[in-house]
Design an enzyme around this catalytic site. Structure first.
Site, PDB file in Angstrom:
ATOM      1  N   ARG A 154       0.839  -1.184   0.000  1.00  0.00           N
ATOM      2  CA  ARG A 154       0.000   0.000   0.000  1.00  0.00           C
ATOM      3  C   ARG A 154       0.886   1.249   0.000  1.00  0.00           C
ATOM      4  O   ARG A 154       1.953   1.271   0.637  1.00  0.00           O
ATOM      5  CB  ARG A 154      -0.846  -0.028   1.267  1.00  0.00           C
ATOM      6  CG  ARG A 154      -1.826   1.117   1.447  1.00  0.00           C
ATOM      7  CD  ARG A 154      -2.965   1.044   0.498  1.00  0.00           C
ATOM      8  NE  ARG A 154      -4.107   1.827   0.913  1.00  0.00           N
ATOM      9  CZ  ARG A 154      -5.121   2.131   0.112  1.00  0.00           C
ATOM     10  NH1 ARG A 154      -5.118   1.725  -1.155  1.00  0.00           N
ATOM     11  NH2 ARG A 154      -6.140   2.823   0.558  1.00  0.00           N
ATOM     12  N   THR A 427      -9.968   0.253  -9.725  1.00  0.00           N
ATOM     13  CA  THR A 427      -8.942  -0.582  -9.121  1.00  0.00           C
ATOM     14  C   THR A 427      -8.939  -1.819  -9.996  1.00  0.00           C
ATOM     15  O   THR A 427      -9.774  -1.932 -10.885  1.00  0.00           O
ATOM     16  CB  THR A 427      -9.342  -0.917  -7.665  1.00  0.00           C
ATOM     17  OG1 THR A 427      -9.345   0.289  -6.904  1.00  0.00           O
ATOM     18  CG2 THR A 427      -8.426  -1.900  -6.990  1.00  0.00           C
ATOM     19  N   THR A 445      -4.108  -0.725  -7.210  1.00  0.00           N
ATOM     20  CA  THR A 445      -4.907   0.423  -7.651  1.00  0.00           C
ATOM     21  C   THR A 445      -4.095   1.703  -7.740  1.00  0.00           C
ATOM     22  O   THR A 445      -3.018   1.829  -7.130  1.00  0.00           O
ATOM     23  CB  THR A 445      -6.067   0.649  -6.652  1.00  0.00           C
ATOM     24  OG1 THR A 445      -6.954   1.643  -7.166  1.00  0.00           O
ATOM     25  CG2 THR A 445      -5.575   1.113  -5.291  1.00  0.00           C
ATOM     26  N   ASP A 469      -7.675   8.437   0.349  1.00  0.00           N
ATOM     27  CA  ASP A 469      -8.252   7.432   1.252  1.00  0.00           C
ATOM     28  C   ASP A 469      -7.986   7.752   2.722  1.00  0.00           C
ATOM     29  O   ASP A 469      -8.462   7.055   3.612  1.00  0.00           O
ATOM     30  CB  ASP A 469      -7.722   6.027   0.919  1.00  0.00           C
ATOM     31  CG  ASP A 469      -8.441   5.418  -0.276  1.00  0.00           C
ATOM     32  OD1 ASP A 469      -9.385   6.041  -0.781  1.00  0.00           O
ATOM     33  OD2 ASP A 469      -8.060   4.319  -0.706  1.00  0.00           O
ATOM     34  N   SER A 498      -7.839   0.992   3.431  1.00  0.00           N
ATOM     35  CA  SER A 498      -8.278   0.467   2.134  1.00  0.00           C
ATOM     36  C   SER A 498      -9.431  -0.508   2.298  1.00  0.00           C
ATOM     37  O   SER A 498      -9.638  -1.071   3.378  1.00  0.00           O
ATOM     38  CB  SER A 498      -7.106  -0.257   1.470  1.00  0.00           C
ATOM     39  OG  SER A 498      -7.536  -0.904   0.286  1.00  0.00           O
ATOM     40  N   SER A 499     -10.171  -0.720   1.220  1.00  0.00           N
ATOM     41  CA  SER A 499     -11.205  -1.767   1.180  1.00  0.00           C
ATOM     42  C   SER A 499     -10.781  -2.939   0.299  1.00  0.00           C
ATOM     43  O   SER A 499     -11.560  -3.882   0.125  1.00  0.00           O
ATOM     44  CB  SER A 499     -12.502  -1.199   0.598  1.00  0.00           C
ATOM     45  OG  SER A 499     -12.956  -0.135   1.374  1.00  0.00           O
ATOM     46  N   GLY A 519     -13.722  -1.672  -6.911  1.00  0.00           N
ATOM     47  CA  GLY A 519     -15.027  -1.079  -6.598  1.00  0.00           C
ATOM     48  C   GLY A 519     -15.085  -0.268  -5.325  1.00  0.00           C
ATOM     49  O   GLY A 519     -16.153  -0.137  -4.734  1.00  0.00           O
ATOM     50  N   GLY A 520     -13.950   0.272  -4.866  1.00  0.00           N
ATOM     51  CA  GLY A 520     -13.985   1.092  -3.649  1.00  0.00           C
ATOM     52  C   GLY A 520     -14.578   0.294  -2.502  1.00  0.00           C
ATOM     53  O   GLY A 520     -14.279  -0.883  -2.322  1.00  0.00           O
TER      54      GLY A 520
HETATM   55  O1  DON Z   1      -7.974   1.156  -1.404  1.00  0.00           O
HETATM   56  C1  DON Z   1      -9.157   1.341  -1.619  1.00  0.00           C
HETATM   57  O2  DON Z   1     -10.045   0.787  -1.004  1.00  0.00           O
HETATM   58  C2  DON Z   1      -9.557   2.263  -2.745  1.00  0.00           C
HETATM   59  N1  DON Z   1      -8.526   3.219  -3.008  1.00  0.00           N
HETATM   60  C3  DON Z   1      -9.826   1.419  -3.914  1.00  0.00           C
HETATM   61  C4  DON Z   1     -10.326   2.227  -5.034  1.00  0.00           C
HETATM   62  C5  DON Z   1     -11.079   1.359  -5.908  1.00  0.00           C
HETATM   63  O3  DON Z   1     -11.395   0.238  -5.670  1.00  0.00           O
HETATM   64  C6  DON Z   1     -11.521   1.912  -7.089  1.00  0.00           C
HETATM   65  N2  DON Z   1     -12.049   0.762  -7.871  1.00  0.00           N
HETATM   66  N3  DON Z   1     -12.534   0.254  -8.631  1.00  0.00           N
END
Ligand code: DON
Length: 618
Positions: A154, A427, A445, A469, A498-499, A519-520
């Site tokens: 990360r 991501t 990502t 984030d 992060s997720s 997908g965040g």
């Molecule tokens: O680390 C995370 O959870 C976010 N920065 C991820 C971003 C993300 O998944 C965008 N995706 N499709």
């Protein structure tokens, strides 16, 4: 049976000592818990396991003979997103050329870690919205003997970071500084992560894992309809000269089917091939990054780059109806949240409710609501604050969270606790299994699609905007969606929460599936539903990936359901229970691999939601 974390830390969890207040009649989740048994060090433990070195060594010899042949540029063929079977290895990713490169590495005798590295470098060329060397991510590995480990690459906050760095000259929070400026760029981790995992568990020669990406960037590859459209939209909006120059022909869009080459990126990759991590964190690339930071008033210095280290961490492990769930520890919230939700749901007869019935979606949403509230309160980089991992993933904690789930009425999420900031959905996730059953699950990502949008001039790659984030600032929680709780504030060297949920499922010592998604914040719920679809509803991996998904994240207090995910009748039933339901869009791109336990075949299941996805076996 004790979980792996119990065995390592020897702290069976008890409920006594928790002081809990809450208005269960009103479904009030404004709970305050005093955890007397917080364990701060769960996620810091380094685990390293023996892999089958003998088997790896003879395969390495074979590798040396066939590598040149196998690394010839992959043929561009008509792409169809469909599942693929192989008796040997498999790579499933969001961009089929990158999957083919990973499969070529497996064919040449590389192991799944090697293939994951090669696929990751290739995605940095062929899937620029999220594939990267200027971002970061996570890798979860399960060895054939059932042991597991995780690599944390990360991004980190630069040394000059400060919790109040998102305030403008008037002391007002600025979303632009937080998400769209040079200050939004975290110190990249991908190259250090790949270097570290290769030194620990790789078998092939490093240069052979980077070379295919160099060839793709240098010689170019044919643009698909989806990618040509995407880079045209991106380049047309970009204020940065270097970005426009990479993603268009001096402002003129590339056409579908045209060859797209990225010579500066090829040279950056050559430096990584020749000098491994030093080819990125030192020397020319580091100087180019630092120069761009100075030009745009960003914070990353040569010292930040030189100091960056990826970390090996103990995986989060849970059990669900006899299945072992292996996922990512902090600074990802995923492993904790997935295990919490599964523990809550284990008490219900989900198959009896029916897949995506109102009753099923209601119970999922209630589990999600509670796990995401915990996430907002407790989860952050465990190197900087105490994260009660064992407590949150215990069955006892789930029993306590479950106690005020009403089977017929929606609970209410209370914004007075904590609010969550909006997040972008770009991501990428990919999965690899090799002939020996070594399994690698990777999500990485740039944060937003194309990250910060800033290409490093002369180096040809995009920088992330992962600093977005971090929370907005101390005490800045408000009803507009800002969050200001302390644990996830920007501090020098801290990693942002992060997720991302790279995960692996096993049972009775056998590998079942390698899963994850972009997908965040929806990532955690997408991954949860992949597990439930297989375990509770007996779906094949392809069916589990294709099935419509739902999402609830505590706040905003609503259930989001993919287009065509439910009937009007189910929607109306949910609304009568008190849920706000929003239907539309798509959720995630879960490029997964399952194992057929009868034939032993690996089944690559690319996600049909992404037109360029593809699985390739060897
Ligand atoms: O680390 C995370 O959870 C976010 N920065 C991820 C971003 C993300 O998944 C965008 N995706 N499709």
């Amino acid at each position: 049976m004790s979980s792996y974390l119990d065995l390592v830390h020897g702290h069976p969890q008890v409920l006594e000592g928790n002081e809990v207040t809450g208005d269960s009649a009103a479904g009030n989740l404004a709970l305050k818990a005093h955890w007397s048994d917080l364990q701060a060090h769960d996620a810091r433990q380094v685990s390293r396991f023996e892999v089958d070195m003998l088997s790896i060594r003879w395969r390495t010899v074979l590798f040396a003979f066939v590598v040149t042949l196998a690394l010839a540029p992959s043929k561009i063929s008509t792409q169809q997103v469909e599942s693929v079977r192989s008796q040997e290895g498999m790579v499933s990713s969001q961009q089929w050329i990158a999957s083919q490169i990973g499969a070529d590495i497996l064919s040449s005798g590389g192991n799944a870690v090697d293939a994951a590295i090669a696929t990751g470098f290739a995605l940095a060329v062929t899937h620029p919205t999220a594939g990267n060397i200027g971002g970061g991510g996570f890798m979860v590995i399960r060895f054939p003997n059932g042991q597991s480990t995780a690599i944390d690459f990360r991004e980190k906050a630069p040394l000059a970071s400060d919790p109040e760095m998102w305030l403008d000259e008037n002391g007002e929070y600025s979303s632009d500084i937080h998400h769209r400026s040079h200050k939004a760029v975290g110190v990249p981790g991908t190259v250090a992560g790949f270097d570290k995992v290769h030194r620990l568990y790789g078998a092939a020669a490093w240069a052979d894992l980077v070379q295919p990406a160099i060839d793709l960037a240098g010689k170019g590859f044919e643009l698909s309809e989806s990618l040509a459209g995407s880079i045209e939209r991106f380049a047309s909006r970009s204020p940065y000269e270097a970005t426009v120059s990479v993603f268009s022909k001096g402002g003129t869009p590339y056409q579908v089917g045209e060859s797209w080459s990225q010579p500066d990126l090829a040279r950056s990759l050559e430096r990584i091939r020749d000098d491994r991590r030093d080819g990125f964190y030192q020397g020319e690339t580091a100087s180019l990054i630092a120069a761009e930071m100075r030009r745009g008033e960003g914070l990353i210095t040569l010292e930040d780059l030189a100091r960056y280290q990826a970390r090996e961490r103990a995986t989060i492990q849970g059990t669900y109806r006899g299945y072992d769930i292996i996922s990512m520890p902090p600074p990802s919230s995923s492993g904790v949240a997935i295990v919490t939700m599964l523990n809550i749901l284990e008490a219900y007869d989900l198959p009896g409710m029916g897949h995506n019935s109102a009753e099923y979606i209601h119970h999922l949403a209630e589990a999600m609501r509670r796990a995401y509230r915990d996430r907002a309160q407790f989860l952050a980089d465990a190197d900087f604050s105490d994260v009660p991992v064992q407590r949150l993933t215990s069955k006892e904690h789930a029993t306590w969270l479950r106690r005020n789930i009403d089977s017929e009425r929606a609970s209410v999420s209370h914004p007075t606790d904590v609010e969550m900031a909006p997040e972008s959905p770009e991501t990428t996730h990919y999965s690899v299994v090799d002939v020996n059953g070594l399994a690698v699950s990777v999500t990485y990502t740039l944060e937003s699609g194309y990250g910060s949008g800033i290409v490093v001039p002369g180096a040809g790659f995009l920088l992330n905007n992962e600093m977005g984030d971090f929370n907005a600032g101390p005490g800045l929680t408000n009803e507009n969606g800002l969050i200001g709780t302390a644990a996830n504030l920007a501090r020098p060297q801290q990693r942002m929460l992060s997720s991302m949920s790279p995960s692996i499922v096993a049972r009775d010592g056998a590998l079942i599936a390698v899963i994850g998604s972009p997908g965040g914040r929806t990532i955690i719920n997408t991954t949860l539903q992949l597990i439930l679809n297989m375990v509770e509803f007996g779906m094949s991996i392809s069916e589990a990936v294709a099935a419509p998904r739902i999402h609830h994240q505590w706040l905003p207090d609503r259930i989001r359901i993919e287009s065509n995910g439910i009937s009007a009748q189910v929607q109306s039933q949910l609304e009568q229970m008190g849920h706000i339901v929003q239907v539309g869009g798509r959720q995630g791109s879960a490029n997964s691999i399952g194992v057929d336990l009868i034939t032993g075949e690996r089944i690559g299941a690319p996600d049909p939601r992404s037109p360029d996805s593809g699985a390739r076996g060897n």
